[in-house]
Design an enzyme around this catalytic site. Structure first.
Site, PDB file in Angstrom:
ATOM      1  N   ASN A  32      52.036  -4.350  71.075  1.00 29.80           N
ATOM      2  CA  ASN A  32      52.020  -3.280  72.064  1.00 29.80           C
ATOM      3  C   ASN A  32      52.301  -3.815  73.460  1.00 29.80           C
ATOM      4  O   ASN A  32      53.067  -3.231  74.234  1.00 29.80           O
ATOM      5  CB  ASN A  32      50.665  -2.575  72.052  1.00 29.80           C
ATOM      6  CG  ASN A  32      50.398  -1.829  70.763  1.00 29.80           C
ATOM      7  OD1 ASN A  32      51.319  -1.442  70.056  1.00 29.80           O
ATOM      8  ND2 ASN A  32      49.130  -1.629  70.446  1.00 29.80           N
ATOM      9  N   ARG A  98      44.962  -6.618  55.042  1.00 28.04           N
ATOM     10  CA  ARG A  98      45.772  -7.757  55.484  1.00 28.04           C
ATOM     11  C   ARG A  98      46.037  -8.684  54.290  1.00 28.04           C
ATOM     12  O   ARG A  98      45.175  -9.489  53.923  1.00 28.04           O
ATOM     13  CB  ARG A  98      45.058  -8.496  56.608  1.00 28.04           C
ATOM     14  CG  ARG A  98      44.803  -7.594  57.829  1.00 28.04           C
ATOM     15  CD  ARG A  98      43.834  -8.227  58.829  1.00 28.04           C
ATOM     16  NE  ARG A  98      44.309  -9.481  59.341  1.00 28.04           N
ATOM     17  CZ  ARG A  98      45.231  -9.605  60.297  1.00 28.04           C
ATOM     18  NH1 ARG A  98      45.753  -8.534  60.830  1.00 28.04           N
ATOM     19  NH2 ARG A  98      45.615 -10.798  60.708  1.00 28.04           N
ATOM     20  N   ASN A 152      40.284  -9.326  71.908  1.00 32.68           N
ATOM     21  CA  ASN A 152      40.465  -8.019  71.270  1.00 32.68           C
ATOM     22  C   ASN A 152      39.651  -7.928  69.980  1.00 32.68           C
ATOM     23  O   ASN A 152      40.173  -7.606  68.909  1.00 32.68           O
ATOM     24  CB  ASN A 152      41.950  -7.757  70.997  1.00 32.68           C
ATOM     25  CG  ASN A 152      42.223  -6.292  70.691  1.00 32.68           C
ATOM     26  OD1 ASN A 152      41.573  -5.401  71.230  1.00 32.68           O
ATOM     27  ND2 ASN A 152      43.187  -6.047  69.828  1.00 32.68           N
ATOM     28  N   ARG A 154      37.001  -6.728  67.085  1.00 36.38           N
ATOM     29  CA  ARG A 154      36.610  -5.468  66.447  1.00 36.38           C
ATOM     30  C   ARG A 154      35.192  -5.553  65.882  1.00 36.38           C
ATOM     31  O   ARG A 154      34.648  -4.553  65.428  1.00 36.38           O
ATOM     32  CB  ARG A 154      37.582  -5.137  65.314  1.00 36.38           C
ATOM     33  CG  ARG A 154      39.028  -5.020  65.753  1.00 36.38           C
ATOM     34  CD  ARG A 154      39.247  -3.862  66.680  1.00 36.38           C
ATOM     35  NE  ARG A 154      40.641  -3.728  67.059  1.00 36.38           N
ATOM     36  CZ  ARG A 154      41.092  -2.850  67.956  1.00 36.38           C
ATOM     37  NH1 ARG A 154      40.243  -2.050  68.566  1.00 36.38           N
ATOM     38  NH2 ARG A 154      42.372  -2.794  68.254  1.00 36.38           N
ATOM     39  N   ALA A 211      38.082  -1.927  86.189  1.00 35.40           N
ATOM     40  CA  ALA A 211      38.172  -3.328  85.770  1.00 35.40           C
ATOM     41  C   ALA A 211      37.640  -4.215  86.875  1.00 35.40           C
ATOM     42  O   ALA A 211      37.549  -3.807  88.050  1.00 35.40           O
ATOM     43  CB  ALA A 211      39.621  -3.703  85.436  1.00 35.40           C
ATOM     44  N   ALA A 235      45.412   1.234  75.244  1.00 27.37           N
ATOM     45  CA  ALA A 235      45.149   1.206  76.681  1.00 27.37           C
ATOM     46  C   ALA A 235      44.926  -0.223  77.175  1.00 27.37           C
ATOM     47  O   ALA A 235      45.458  -0.628  78.215  1.00 27.37           O
ATOM     48  CB  ALA A 235      43.939   2.079  77.009  1.00 27.37           C
ATOM     49  N   ASP A 237      46.044  -2.935  75.803  1.00 25.98           N
ATOM     50  CA  ASP A 237      47.297  -3.669  75.673  1.00 25.98           C
ATOM     51  C   ASP A 237      48.235  -3.349  76.830  1.00 25.98           C
ATOM     52  O   ASP A 237      48.945  -4.227  77.335  1.00 25.98           O
ATOM     53  CB  ASP A 237      47.974  -3.325  74.348  1.00 25.98           C
ATOM     54  CG  ASP A 237      47.041  -3.498  73.158  1.00 25.98           C
ATOM     55  OD1 ASP A 237      46.184  -4.402  73.220  1.00 25.98           O
ATOM     56  OD2 ASP A 237      47.164  -2.738  72.189  1.00 25.98           O
TER      57      ASP A 237
END
Length: 313
Positions: A32, A98, A152, A154, A211, A235, A237
């Site tokens: 992205n 995956r 990132n 999860r 941020a 968002a 990314d």
């Protein structure tokens, strides 16, 4: 050139539950970011993995259509999938499938000419990727590229993954992470722990609250931008793309990043927040063309300005 490494996933987004209907789009955090950077006019090399089924062929064609130079490792397996269910606020709940198991092997001189190497997300935590990614980090150091990392996450990382993340922190110049990432990594004091990390520039996204960035002993915090949210997919990314684009636009790289001025940092943070907000105005991670053109004119200048003022890539 900017080089980015990350997984490619076919995102199957739930459209309805009874009966179950899914809408397929190409996704992946670094992909992205790479897509947005390419659409902004930057030369982008994307390193990743694909399988050998028809979905893999479609994925590769779509990435080339986005203007990305591809350096792909091919597995004798089908393409990875991510099933996505959105909540009432537009936040995604993911189920990952995956199938890749072979070690990731980058090609020789994969980062030749790169001014930036960005990596992160699921791929960077896998055992089978560790050796290949280490080779890329060594090459980035030899090239003098600015190294950027976005965990990132999860879920809460395992002890082995935490050790791997700590090792990455010793080799990077820029850490971009969300408040959710920070809470998973440093549950006792997320913001304070990020601030004290020995990384030249740390940038922490706060969702709708904006941020904040830590540069040396300085802290900069800016509010979010109010928009009508369709969903928040991509968002963060988009924020990363804005961050990297504006650092380059203002002439910052590995050598002078610690000397980033506070006024420049505020402008860079403002632009990254605005690009992230734009991503929230549409469904999915592909930013609207009109809004992207407006952002580019506002923060990067028009094409003539870019030709005159953007340092060579």
């Amino acid at each position: 050139m900017l080089a980015l490494l990350g997984e490619v996933l076919v995102d199957l987004i739930q459209e309805s539950q009874d009966p179950l209907r899914l809408r397929g789009v190409l996704g992946g955090s670094a992909l992205n970011t790479a897509t947005t950077l390419a659409r902004l006019g930057f030369p982008v090399c994307f390193l990743s993995e694909v399988g050998e089924d028809w979905v893999s062929t479609w994925s590769e064609e779509e990435m080339r259509r986005r203007g990305l130079e591809l350096r792909l490792f091919r597995h004798p397996a089908p393409m990875p999938l991510a099933l996505v269910r959105l909540d009432a606020e537009g936040n995604g709940e993911y189920s990952f499938h995956r199938p890749f198991h072979l070690p990731y092997r980058p090609g020789p001189e994969s980062l030749r000419g790169a001014r930036v190497f960005h990596f992160g997300s699921l791929l960077a935590l896998e055992d089978r990727v560790e050796e290949g990614l280490s080779l890329l980090l060594q090459e980035a150091e030899e090239e003098g590229a600015l190294v950027s990392y976005d965990p990132n996450l999860r879920r809460s990382p395992t002890p082995k993954e935490r050790k791997r993340i700590r090792a990455y922190l010793d080799r990077i110049d820029l850490l971009k992470l969300s408040l959710e990432d920070a809470k998973l990594l440093f549950p006792e004091d997320p913001v304070g722990a990020v601030k004290t990390l020995d990384v030249p520039l740390k940038v922490l996204t706060l969702g709708w609250e904006g941020a904040m960035a830590f540069l040396g002993k300085e802290t900069v915090r800016l509010p979010g931008k109010a928009v009508r949210v369709k969903d928040t997919v991509g968002a963060g990314d988009a924020f990363t793309a804005g961050l990297l684009a504006l650092l380059l636009r203002k002439g910052y790289g590995k050598g002078n990043l610690p000397r980033l001025s506070l006024p420049d940092l505020k402008e860079i943070l403002e632009g990254a927040i605005a690009l992230s907000a734009l991503a929230c105005t549409v469904r999915g991670a592909y930013l609207p063309e009109r809004g992207l053109r407006s952002w580019k004119a506002r923060y990067l200048g028009d094409e003539e300005d870019l030709a005159r003022g953007l340092p060579p890539l």
